[in-house]
Design a protein around this motif. Structure first.
Motif, PDB file in Angstrom:
ATOM      1  N   SER A 171       0.818  -1.061  -0.064  1.00  0.00           N
ATOM      2  CA  SER A 171      -0.040  -0.213  -0.093  1.00  0.00           C
ATOM      3  C   SER A 171       0.898   1.300   0.031  1.00  0.00           C
ATOM      4  CB  SER A 171      -0.879   0.031   1.268  1.00  0.00           C
ATOM      5  OG  SER A 171      -1.756  -0.927   1.433  1.00  0.00           O
ATOM      6  N   PHE A 172       0.313   2.389  -0.400  1.00  0.00           N
ATOM      7  CA  PHE A 172       0.843   3.776  -0.348  1.00  0.00           C
ATOM      8  C   PHE A 172      -0.224   4.556   0.571  1.00  0.00           C
ATOM      9  CE2 PHE A 172       1.715   8.055  -1.808  1.00  0.00           C
ATOM     10  CZ  PHE A 172       3.197   8.123  -1.076  1.00  0.00           C
ATOM     11  N   VAL A 173       0.522   5.014   1.683  1.00  0.00           N
ATOM     12  CA  VAL A 173      -0.541   5.616   2.572  1.00  0.00           C
ATOM     13  C   VAL A 173      -0.157   7.192   2.319  1.00  0.00           C
ATOM     14  CG1 VAL A 173      -1.366   6.062   4.608  1.00  0.00           C
ATOM     15  CG2 VAL A 173      -0.625   3.660   3.891  1.00  0.00           C
ATOM     16  N   GLU A 174      -1.037   8.184   2.084  1.00  0.00           N
ATOM     17  CA  GLU A 174      -0.738   9.493   1.828  1.00  0.00           C
ATOM     18  C   GLU A 174      -1.561  10.266   2.811  1.00  0.00           C
ATOM     19  OE1 GLU A 174      -1.541  11.225  -2.116  1.00  0.00           O
ATOM     20  OE2 GLU A 174      -3.510  10.080  -2.286  1.00  0.00           O
ATOM     21  N   ASN A 175      -2.525   9.727   3.464  1.00  0.00           N
ATOM     22  CA  ASN A 175      -3.411  10.452   4.400  1.00  0.00           C
ATOM     23  C   ASN A 175      -3.588   9.718   5.584  1.00  0.00           C
ATOM     24  OD1 ASN A 175      -4.095  12.562   2.558  1.00  0.00           O
ATOM     25  ND2 ASN A 175      -5.581  11.093   1.535  1.00  0.00           N
ATOM     26  N   ASP A 176      -3.922  10.316   6.719  1.00  0.00           N
ATOM     27  CA  ASP A 176      -3.868   9.929   8.160  1.00  0.00           C
ATOM     28  C   ASP A 176      -4.738   8.616   8.299  1.00  0.00           C
ATOM     29  OD1 ASP A 176      -2.274  11.853   8.721  1.00  0.00           O
ATOM     30  OD2 ASP A 176      -4.049  13.032   9.739  1.00  0.00           O
ATOM     31  N   VAL A 177      -4.187   7.764   9.174  1.00  0.00           N
ATOM     32  CA  VAL A 177      -5.150   6.386   9.270  1.00  0.00           C
ATOM     33  C   VAL A 177      -5.744   6.475  10.728  1.00  0.00           C
ATOM     34  CG1 VAL A 177      -4.995   4.085   9.114  1.00  0.00           C
ATOM     35  CG2 VAL A 177      -3.845   5.308   7.522  1.00  0.00           C
ATOM     36  N   ILE A 178      -7.041   6.100  10.794  1.00  0.00           N
ATOM     37  CA  ILE A 178      -7.830   6.296  12.328  1.00  0.00           C
ATOM     38  C   ILE A 178      -7.176   5.080  13.019  1.00  0.00           C
ATOM     39  CG2 ILE A 178      -9.638   7.307  11.518  1.00  0.00           C
ATOM     40  CD1 ILE A 178     -11.236   4.740  11.606  1.00  0.00           C
ATOM     41  N   PRO A 179      -7.159   5.329  14.381  1.00  0.00           N
ATOM     42  CA  PRO A 179      -6.794   4.115  15.227  1.00  0.00           C
ATOM     43  C   PRO A 179      -7.829   3.063  14.815  1.00  0.00           C
ATOM     44  CG  PRO A 179      -6.813   6.214  16.327  1.00  0.00           C
ATOM     45  CD  PRO A 179      -7.454   6.365  15.298  1.00  0.00           C
ATOM     46  N   TYR A 180      -7.491   1.858  14.968  1.00  0.00           N
ATOM     47  CA  TYR A 180      -8.125   0.365  14.712  1.00  0.00           C
ATOM     48  C   TYR A 180      -8.477   0.631  13.283  1.00  0.00           C
ATOM     49  CZ  TYR A 180      -8.385   1.621  19.821  1.00  0.00           C
ATOM     50  OH  TYR A 180      -8.101   2.172  20.980  1.00  0.00           O
ATOM     51  N   ARG A 187      -3.844   4.718  -4.344  1.00  0.00           N
ATOM     52  CA  ARG A 187      -3.331   5.286  -2.943  1.00  0.00           C
ATOM     53  C   ARG A 187      -4.389   4.564  -1.979  1.00  0.00           C
ATOM     54  NH1 ARG A 187       0.393   7.561  -5.986  1.00  0.00           N
ATOM     55  NH2 ARG A 187       0.840   9.712  -5.559  1.00  0.00           N
ATOM     56  N   ALA A 188      -3.702   4.551  -0.856  1.00  0.00           N
ATOM     57  CA  ALA A 188      -4.457   3.693   0.181  1.00  0.00           C
ATOM     58  C   ALA A 188      -5.851   3.948   0.616  1.00  0.00           C
ATOM     59  CB  ALA A 188      -3.692   3.397   1.542  1.00  0.00           C
ATOM     60  N   TYR A 189      -6.759   3.474   0.860  1.00  0.00           N
ATOM     61  CA  TYR A 189      -8.243   3.726   1.202  1.00  0.00           C
ATOM     62  C   TYR A 189      -8.462   2.964   2.519  1.00  0.00           C
ATOM     63  CZ  TYR A 189      -9.775  -0.514  -0.936  1.00  0.00           C
ATOM     64  OH  TYR A 189      -9.900  -1.851  -1.356  1.00  0.00           O
ATOM     65  N   LEU A 190      -9.451   3.541   3.419  1.00  0.00           N
ATOM     66  CA  LEU A 190     -10.040   2.850   4.512  1.00  0.00           C
ATOM     67  C   LEU A 190     -10.781   1.823   4.204  1.00  0.00           C
ATOM     68  CD1 LEU A 190      -9.797   3.045   7.592  1.00  0.00           C
ATOM     69  CD2 LEU A 190     -11.844   4.257   7.410  1.00  0.00           C
ATOM     70  N   LEU A 257      -7.787  13.012   5.874  1.00  0.00           N
ATOM     71  CA  LEU A 257      -7.938  11.823   6.412  1.00  0.00           C
ATOM     72  C   LEU A 257      -8.169  10.497   5.400  1.00  0.00           C
ATOM     73  CD1 LEU A 257      -8.806  10.498   9.280  1.00  0.00           C
ATOM     74  CD2 LEU A 257     -11.103  10.951   8.977  1.00  0.00           C
ATOM     75  N   CYS A 258      -7.688   9.473   5.688  1.00  0.00           N
ATOM     76  CA  CYS A 258      -7.867   8.169   4.959  1.00  0.00           C
ATOM     77  C   CYS A 258      -9.374   7.995   4.849  1.00  0.00           C
ATOM     78  CB  CYS A 258      -6.970   7.245   5.128  1.00  0.00           C
ATOM     79  SG  CYS A 258      -6.606   6.077   3.891  1.00  0.00           S
TER      80      CYS A 258
END
Length: 268
Positions: A171-180, A187-190, A257-258
């Motif tokens: 994955s490529f993560v460009e935005n913040d990932v929430i806890p849990y 680009r990575a999605y939630l 935010l992701c």
């Protein structure tokens, strides 16, 4: 009893704890501090103002404390601290901080950094973090406790990743990932919640149930995100896992935010 192999080059000014093992062809700089029981297997390079916590093990060809890969860096004093009981496998690289990021790079306790992991300048990594082979953090990232990274994933500079989150391989993560949360893709999605991780770490069934309900509310398509956050904060007041997510989202950030790609995601 501390043992230093005859081929190792260890500065007389370095601080070496008790029962440290420094293997063949290692190089240890003058401002390095090695805690009790640290093991450098062989061909390990540690330089700069670097502190390694007790019982941490570094495998061959790991390189810690060399100049950060930041063109703005001008030789300013900066540090790296690595916690206790960590394992750094072959070819791990960690760079010290810069003036633009607080002059510190930090890795917490009981972390596992597998082959080829890179942690750039000014990153702050929590406890019990696992980064699989070739996972990389760009500068200024914040990674909270118990985060898991799949192999060959990358994280954009200034991204925050909340506690107990999971980042899928490649994955490529460009935005913040929430806890849990659980993210994947380029680009990575939630993709949902990290339910596997929550169950493995023995979170109780009711807390997970409430977290799933709050997740659906926060990432639904009704109203604005701010309105949904306020509704969830009221409805799930006192639920720690939900409050962790809400606090994380409310905190100011350099990155967006992701979010789920379509709807609220699978939660799996």
């Amino acid at each position: 009893m501390t043992t230093i192999h005859p081929t190792a080059v260890v500065s007389d000014a370095a601080t070496i704890g008790e029962n440290v093992t420094i293997g063949p062809y290692c190089v240890v700089g003058e401002n390095v501090v090695l805690g009790d029981g640290v093991v450098l297997l062989s061909h390990v390079s540690i330089d700069g103002r670097t502190t390694v916590g007790a019982r941490t093990r570094l495998y061959p060809f790991s390189s810690i404390g060399q100049q950060p890969q930041d063109l703005k860096y001008e030789g300013e004093d900066s540090t790296i601290s690595i916690g206790e009981d960590c394992v750094l496998r072959e070819y791990v690289t960690i760079n010290p901080g810069t003036t633009g990021g607080g002059l510190e790079t930090r890795v917490g306790n009981s972390c596992l950094l597998m082959v080829g992991v890179h942690i750039a300048h000014d990153c702050l990594v929590g406890d019990h973090v696992v980064m699989a082979n070739q996972a990389s953090l760009a500068g200024h990232c914040i990674v909270d406790d118990y985060v898991r990274f799949g192999g060959m994933c990358g994280v954009h500079q200034f991204v925050r990743i909340g506690a107990h989150a999971f980042v899928g391989a490649m994955s490529f993560v460009e935005n913040d990932v929430i806890p849990y949360g659980s993210v994947l893709g380029n680009r990575a999605y939630l993709g949902g919640l990290n339910l596997v991780g929550l169950k493995r770490r023995k979170f109780d069934r009711e807390s997970i149930h409430n977290l799933r309900a709050a997740y659906r509310m926060i990432f639904s398509n009704e109203g604005t995100l701010r309105e949904r956050i306020e509704d969830a904060a009221e409805m799930f007041k006192g639920e720690k896992l939900v409050e962790d997510i809400i606090t994380f989202i409310r905190k100011p950030s350099e990155r967006a935010l992701c979010m789920p790609r379509n709807g609220v995601g699978s939660e799996e």
